[in-house]
Design an enzyme around this catalytic site. Structure first.
Site, PDB file in Angstrom:
ATOM      1  N   GLY A 208     -51.753 -21.912 -11.581  1.00 58.78           N
ATOM      2  CA  GLY A 208     -51.598 -20.472 -11.776  1.00 58.78           C
ATOM      3  C   GLY A 208     -50.329 -20.162 -12.534  1.00 58.78           C
ATOM      4  O   GLY A 208     -49.754 -21.026 -13.201  1.00 58.78           O
ATOM      5  N   ASN A 209     -49.882 -18.907 -12.457  1.00 62.03           N
ATOM      6  CA  ASN A 209     -48.638 -18.506 -13.110  1.00 62.03           C
ATOM      7  C   ASN A 209     -47.973 -17.409 -12.284  1.00 62.03           C
ATOM      8  O   ASN A 209     -48.483 -17.004 -11.241  1.00 62.03           O
ATOM      9  CB  ASN A 209     -48.898 -18.059 -14.558  1.00 62.03           C
ATOM     10  N   TYR A 210     -46.840 -16.922 -12.775  1.00 58.84           N
ATOM     11  CA  TYR A 210     -46.021 -16.003 -11.993  1.00 58.84           C
ATOM     12  C   TYR A 210     -46.364 -14.523 -12.201  1.00 58.84           C
ATOM     13  O   TYR A 210     -45.645 -13.650 -11.730  1.00 58.84           O
ATOM     14  CB  TYR A 210     -44.542 -16.203 -12.321  1.00 58.84           C
ATOM     15  N   ALA A 276     -52.562 -12.369 -17.359  1.00 63.73           N
ATOM     16  CA  ALA A 276     -52.025 -13.664 -17.794  1.00 63.73           C
ATOM     17  C   ALA A 276     -53.045 -14.733 -17.418  1.00 63.73           C
ATOM     18  O   ALA A 276     -52.973 -15.350 -16.359  1.00 63.73           O
ATOM     19  CB  ALA A 276     -50.686 -13.934 -17.129  1.00 63.73           C
TER      20      ALA A 276
END
Length: 398
Positions: A208-210, A276
């Site tokens: 995943g990402n932030y 995102a």
């Protein structure tokens, strides 16, 4: 937009009652006519004198006033108002509103009011998510009362979570949207993506990402306030958005996000790709949790579908697509390249080189670039303010 509007503000017993002073001041600055009703519990947090001075009107709290026992006509107050806003709305008052209880002037006026009623809850997070409170809120929605969702943040108890009353500036914006006769995006259907995607490795792990989703959610709310019917396709996030003109579709993976977007894309006028989305995902997902073995581990990744690019191929001349570019170097060049390759009409550029911009912040600093390579730069602002700039750019473009 609020000039001459008659706004009845109800204030109940909550620490957030102090915000009523700022709210009333803002409404008066907008040239609205404001009257205030205080419950007895609210007087423990803010005085009638403060609100009377700011509103330039008497503050009401009792059924009778003065030595002569002059009656405060709650029916008249309810009929006077163009809109009634209860802020803060405590759990106690929400429960009484939902069940027709009438033991103070505020509730009597609420039951008599023929105007639209808005309410902004304020309470601790465990109270806010208690089944009884949620049931009362659902009941008020069924009455047609408009919920202004509580915000996530630090609470008076010291806990962090949802329960903060919406800020006075936000409440004023909600009322402005209500009274607007010419919504700039009225009749427009808008698709917005927000948040990260989680690409599963096994049943308990993911790539995943932030991304927090704050930017996409703020754009969705702003577009809805401008009159649009919004479909918000959201990856995993703690955020929530309860707006009558926003439908939230929750997804996890990039594949799920594409499918949700593709199913409505042909019907929308405007698309804003703020999510995102992971560029790569595991080629195979383990059915069981992968056990720890050895000092290293390899996962083969495959490229995910580029949602914005795939839908950009389908874009008709009447549709408008807005993309996002989060860059760390050669920012403008890379963003301009995406305008062409993904068939964007506008692209919103964020640079991680700018302090306070990017993932996880409540602020953002953007530039907006169009197909003719015109660039508009903006200062660092809150994401709510940035959302207004983006929506205004869309309105100008259409």
């Amino acid at each position: 937009m609020l000039k001459g509007k008659k706004i009845l503000v109800g204030v109940t017993g909550s620490i957030a009652a102090y915000k009523a002073a700022f709210l009333v001041r803002l409404l008066v600055k907008e040239e609205a006519e404001v009257k205030v009703i205080l419950t007895d519990a609210a007087k423990e947090f803010i005085t009638p004198l403060t609100l009377s001075t700011l509103s330039k009107n008497p503050v009401y709290s009792e059924f009778t006033e003065g030595n002569q026992g002059e009656w405060t006509n709650h029916v008249e107050l309810g009929l006077w108002a163009d809109v009634m806003l209860i802020a803060p709305a405590s759990a106690n008052t929400i429960g009484k509103m939902a069940n027709g209880l009438c033991d103070n002037l505020l509730l009597a006026t609420y039951l008599s009011a023929r105007c639209p009623v808005f309410y902004a809850p304020a309470m601790d997070l465990d109270m806010y998510c208690h089944p009884s409170v949620l049931a009362n809120i659902d009941k008020l929605k069924s009455f047609g009362n408009q919920l202004i969702e509580a915000q996530h943040g630090e609470l008076a108890s010291g806990l962090i979570g949802q329960g903060r009353m919406a800020e006075p500036e936000d409440l004023v914006e909600v009322l402005k949207a209500h009274f607007s006769e010419n919504f700039a995006l009225k009749g427009k259907k808008v698709l917005i993506t927000a948040g990260p995607t989680y690409e599963a490795i096994d049943p308990v792990r993911f790539i995943g990402n932030y991304s927090s989703g704050k930017m996409g959610y703020a754009i969705a709310e702003e577009a809805a306030n401008a009159g649009a019917d919004v479909t918000l396709v959201s990856g995993p996030t703690h955020l929530s958005l309860d707006h009558p003109k926003v439908e939230v579709v929750s997804v996890r993976s990039g594949k799920e996000m594409f499918e949700a977007c593709d199913s409505v894309y042909s019907q929308v006028d405007i698309s804003v790709f703020a999510a995102a989305v992971a560029d790569y995902a595991p080629k195979s997902i383990a059915d069981q949790k992968i056990k720890k073995q050895g000092d290293s581990m390899s996962i083969e990744l495959g490229k995910t579908i580029d949602i914005a690019k795939a839908l950009g191929v389908k874009k008709s001349p009447s549709q408008l697509n807005v993309g996002f570019a989060l860059e760390t170097n050669n920012e403008v060049v890379n963003a301009k390249g995406k305008v062409e390759s993904k068939n964007f009409d506008l692209i919103v550029l964020n640079s991680l080189q700018d302090s306070g911009a990017g993932f996880g912040h409540d602020t953002n600093k953007i530039s907006i670039i169009d197909k003719a390579n015109n660039i508009q730069h903006f200062e660092l602002k809150t994401k709510k303010e940035v959302a207004k700039d983006i929506v205004n750019a869309i309105i100008t473009k259409i």
